[in-house]
Design a protein around this motif. Structure first.
Motif: not given
Length: 175
Positions: A114-121
């Motif tokens: 959530a702290d990493l814009p555009g991240s995939h989880f």
């Protein structure tokens, strides 16, 4: 990745350091395996027995120098800020963990994502903390797809939970 060291794990690290200083490598190995390779219980966890044996054998095979390094690494792990929220570059991020990971739980990794814009989880099915050893082909497949910039959200990856995507970075100017 986690944004904190869980309290139970910090306590375990302190205990492991003490046990290793007392020369109790075998006992430490058993505790270490219980932490990193928790029993599957009613969950499906791939390669559980083989992974437990491997981890135990590797731990007890440490040289005295290796034990010294392990003690120092555990001390350092607890002696500094674990995670600092700070601006991050606008690059692709892939965050994942084993669906049954007890050390870096899905919720903990999701919080970092959530702290990493555009991240995939996502999570990798039937794995704990050591997905790279429990499902090595799937682990590598996921990384290769990510590094090749292949779409993840639409890929049919039966070894993963559905991908969650955080909002891409905003480049709007601040007034």
């Amino acid at each position: 990745m986690s944004d904190h060291v869980p309290g139970w794990f910090a306590k375990a690290l302190v205990g492991w350091v003490r046990m290793l200083q007392d020369g109790r490598v075998e006992d430490t190995a058993e505790e270490f395996v219980r932490c990193f390779v928790p029993p599957p219980g009613d969950l499906t966890v791939r390669k559980h027995a083989a992974l437990a044996r491997l981890m135990h054998q590797q731990f007890v095979a440490q040289t005295p120098r290796d034990v010294t390094v392990t003690i120092e690494r555990n001390r350092r792990l607890l002696a500094h800020d674990w995670y600092r929220r700070a601006p991050v570059p606008a690059v692709p991020y892939l965050m994942f963990t084993g669906e049954h990971d007890t050390l870096t739980t899905p919720d903990m990794v999701r919080a970092v994502a959530a702290d990493l814009p555009g991240s995939h989880f996502t999570t990798i099915a039937e794995c704990g903390h050591l997905a790279h050893l429990q499902r090595p082909r799937d682990f590598c497949d996921l990384l290769v797809r990510f590094f090749r910039d292949e779409p993840l959200e639409t890929a049919d990856l039966p070894y993963c939970s559905p991908f969650e995507r955080n909002s891409p970075p905003s480049y709007a100017s601040v007034p």
